[in-house]
Scaffold this motif. Structure first.
Motif, PDB file in Angstrom:
ATOM      1  N   TYR A 162      21.796 -21.486  25.881  1.00  9.28           N
ATOM      2  CA  TYR A 162      21.607 -21.098  25.209  1.00  9.28           C
ATOM      3  C   TYR A 162      20.425 -22.338  24.396  1.00  9.28           C
ATOM      4  CZ  TYR A 162      21.795 -19.850  19.514  1.00  9.28           C
ATOM      5  OH  TYR A 162      21.625 -19.532  18.952  1.00  9.28           O
ATOM      6  N   CYS A 184      19.878 -15.382  21.068  1.00  9.98           N
ATOM      7  CA  CYS A 184      20.355 -13.884  21.313  1.00  9.98           C
ATOM      8  C   CYS A 184      19.658 -12.861  21.704  1.00  9.98           C
ATOM      9  CB  CYS A 184      21.317 -13.788  20.771  1.00  9.98           C
ATOM     10  SG  CYS A 184      21.168 -13.909  19.036  1.00  9.98           S
ATOM     11  N   SER A 206      21.923  -5.670  15.950  1.00  2.00           N
ATOM     12  CA  SER A 206      21.772  -6.423  15.469  1.00  2.00           C
ATOM     13  C   SER A 206      22.613  -6.872  15.012  1.00  2.00           C
ATOM     14  CB  SER A 206      20.356  -6.403  14.438  1.00  2.00           C
ATOM     15  OG  SER A 206      20.396  -5.921  13.917  1.00  2.00           O
ATOM     16  N   TYR A 208      25.994  -9.248  13.116  1.00  2.00           N
ATOM     17  CA  TYR A 208      27.044 -10.965  12.874  1.00  2.00           C
ATOM     18  C   TYR A 208      27.610 -10.986  13.416  1.00  2.00           C
ATOM     19  CZ  TYR A 208      24.100  -9.716   8.593  1.00  2.00           C
ATOM     20  OH  TYR A 208      22.930  -9.288   7.650  1.00  2.00           O
ATOM     21  N   THR A 211      32.240 -17.068  13.145  1.00  2.00           N
ATOM     22  CA  THR A 211      32.608 -17.567  13.573  1.00  2.00           C
ATOM     23  C   THR A 211      33.313 -18.517  12.504  1.00  2.00           C
ATOM     24  OG1 THR A 211      30.623 -18.699  12.230  1.00  2.00           O
ATOM     25  CG2 THR A 211      30.392 -17.991  14.374  1.00  2.00           C
ATOM     26  N   ASP A 224      27.019 -18.834   8.716  1.00  2.00           N
ATOM     27  CA  ASP A 224      26.242 -18.191  10.315  1.00  2.00           C
ATOM     28  C   ASP A 224      24.901 -17.487   9.977  1.00  2.00           C
ATOM     29  OD1 ASP A 224      29.249 -17.878  10.241  1.00  2.00           O
ATOM     30  OD2 ASP A 224      29.786 -17.049   8.596  1.00  2.00           O
ATOM     31  N   HIS A 227      22.788 -12.108  14.136  1.00  2.00           N
ATOM     32  CA  HIS A 227      23.710 -12.232  16.188  1.00  2.00           C
ATOM     33  C   HIS A 227      22.866 -10.951  16.500  1.00  2.00           C
ATOM     34  CE1 HIS A 227      25.622 -13.673  19.398  1.00  2.00           C
ATOM     35  NE2 HIS A 227      26.055 -12.769  19.256  1.00  2.00           N
ATOM     36  N   TRP A 229      22.775  -7.892  19.974  1.00  2.00           N
ATOM     37  CA  TRP A 229      23.942  -7.860  21.695  1.00  2.00           C
ATOM     38  C   TRP A 229      23.205  -6.478  22.146  1.00  2.00           C
ATOM     39  CZ3 TRP A 229      26.284  -8.766  16.822  1.00  2.00           C
ATOM     40  CH2 TRP A 229      26.753  -6.783  16.433  1.00  2.00           C
ATOM     41  N   ASP A 247      27.758  -8.774  24.748  1.00  2.00           N
ATOM     42  CA  ASP A 247      27.112 -10.090  24.257  1.00  2.00           C
ATOM     43  C   ASP A 247      26.745 -10.449  25.555  1.00  2.00           C
ATOM     44  OD1 ASP A 247      26.304 -12.051  22.946  1.00  2.00           O
ATOM     45  OD2 ASP A 247      28.030 -12.530  21.936  1.00  2.00           O
ATOM     46  N   THR A 249      25.176 -13.370  25.083  1.00  2.00           N
ATOM     47  CA  THR A 249      25.182 -14.727  24.386  1.00  2.00           C
ATOM     48  C   THR A 249      26.745 -15.488  24.697  1.00  2.00           C
ATOM     49  OG1 THR A 249      23.819 -14.064  23.394  1.00  2.00           O
ATOM     50  CG2 THR A 249      24.853 -16.158  22.942  1.00  2.00           C
ATOM     51  N   ASN A 250      27.395 -14.925  24.113  1.00  2.00           N
ATOM     52  CA  ASN A 250      29.223 -14.967  24.557  1.00  2.00           C
ATOM     53  C   ASN A 250      29.721 -14.624  25.683  1.00  2.00           C
ATOM     54  OD1 ASN A 250      29.507 -16.803  22.118  1.00  2.00           O
ATOM     55  ND2 ASN A 250      28.308 -14.997  21.510  1.00  2.00           N
ATOM     56  N   TYR A 258      32.840  -8.787  15.288  1.00  2.00           N
ATOM     57  CA  TYR A 258      31.189  -8.141  15.713  1.00  2.00           C
ATOM     58  C   TYR A 258      31.321  -7.336  14.421  1.00  2.00           C
ATOM     59  CZ  TYR A 258      30.562 -10.688  20.216  1.00  2.00           C
ATOM     60  OH  TYR A 258      30.728 -11.444  21.077  1.00  2.00           O
TER      61      TYR A 258
END
Length: 297
Positions: A162, A184, A206, A208, A211, A224, A227, A229, A247, A249-250, A258
């Motif tokens: 990342y 992402c 798409s 959020y 966090t 924030d 995000h 996925w 996701d 990215t994570n 999410y």
């Protein structure tokens, strides 16, 4: 979980802008595991025209036109959304991926026709042979579909770094594969291309992600971000409408942290804000996002 979301975008122009036309994907959509109770868009200067419609994918799209001279444009989207953790099938109990692909190719009905759309290449997600080859390491013969998809997502998480400074929204997929780094959006595009290269439906999502700050530290306002996925078509996922959101990215399936805004073939279908303006010269852009938990269910 119930959240309040504030997404603020500010444009500052070097000179007067006489006219701008914009479309926004900033109002969260309804899903089997999400309900949007409030969604508002505040625009300054006040636009002469404001309209909302549903696009081909069922997303809420806002159109507005500012027809007065201005040197700054501010768009603030606010929403309240209730989210539940989706109930997913056991990965090892899903059907072999080749069987699902055959059913997709040979079957009839609106659901399969809709899913087939997401096997095709799109402007930001070409059918890259290297991406498909990357996927085949996980999609071995007769392997359960969701089990293989979860491993693919985990491998992207491990193999790609990342790095927000490495790519932009226009960086092609081939370059992401070469760099082995990105954000992402890049990782979602990579996974989608890999899956479509095997003839499997995958769509871009798409939204959020809530966090949380380190223990004992306050949450920074505006820290924030949007995000992205992907979702893979999985017929056994009955409670989520046949789609499972993942996701890379994570290295995670989505949870009640999410929030989904829009779905499409790739980023270009669901850009948070885009448009054209006349005049202005050089411009600066500032974006801040806050995802605040207001109720625990």
């Amino acid at each position: 979980m119930k959240y309040q979301i504030t997404h603020q975008t500010r444009y500052g122009y070097g000179g007067p802008v006489s006219l701008c036309h914009s479309i926004a994907h900033l109002k969260p959509r309804e899903t089997p595991f999400q309900r949007c109770t409030i969604a508002n868009l505040r625009i300054n200067p006040w636009p002469s025209v404001v309209r909302e419609h549903r696009d081909f994918f069922g997303n809420r799209v806002s159109y507005f036109s500012v027809q007065q001279s201005h040197q700054q444009l501010e768009i603030t989207a606010t929403a309240e959304v209730e989210v539940w953790a989706p109930v997913l099938p056991e990965p090892a109990a899903t059907q072999p991926w080749e069987k699902m692909r055959a059913q997709l190719q040979e079957g009839f009905g609106a659901e399969l026709a809709s899913a087939r759309l997401f096997t095709l290449p799109s402007p930001a997600v070409p059918l890259d042979s290297l991406a498909a080859e990357y996927a085949r390491e996980s999609f071995i013969p007769e392997r359960p579909l969701l089990e293989a998809a979860l491993e693919l997502v985990s491998r992207i998480y491990r193999d790609f770094e990342y790095d927000p400074a490495s790519t932009t929204v226009t960086t092609p997929l081939a370059e992401v594969l070469q760099l082995r780094r990105g954000v992402c959006q890049d990782f979602a595009h990579l996974a989608i291309s890999a899956l479509r290269g095997l003839g499997l439906p995958a769509r871009y999502v798409s939204g959020y992600l809530e966090t949380l700050p380190p223990p004992g530290q306050p949450k920074l306002r505006g820290a924030d971000a949007s995000h992205a996925w992907l979702a893979i078509y999985c017929p056994e996922a009955i409670q989520t409408g046949g789609w499972v959101d993942l996701d890379p990215t994570n290295d995670s399936v989505i949870t009640d942290q999410y929030i989904t805004t829009a779905i499409g073939r790739d980023y270009q279908d669901v850009t948070p804000l885009r448009g054209v303006f006349y005049g202005g010269g050089e411009h600066d852009l500032a974006v801040s996002v806050d995802v605040d938990r207001i109720e625990t269910s």
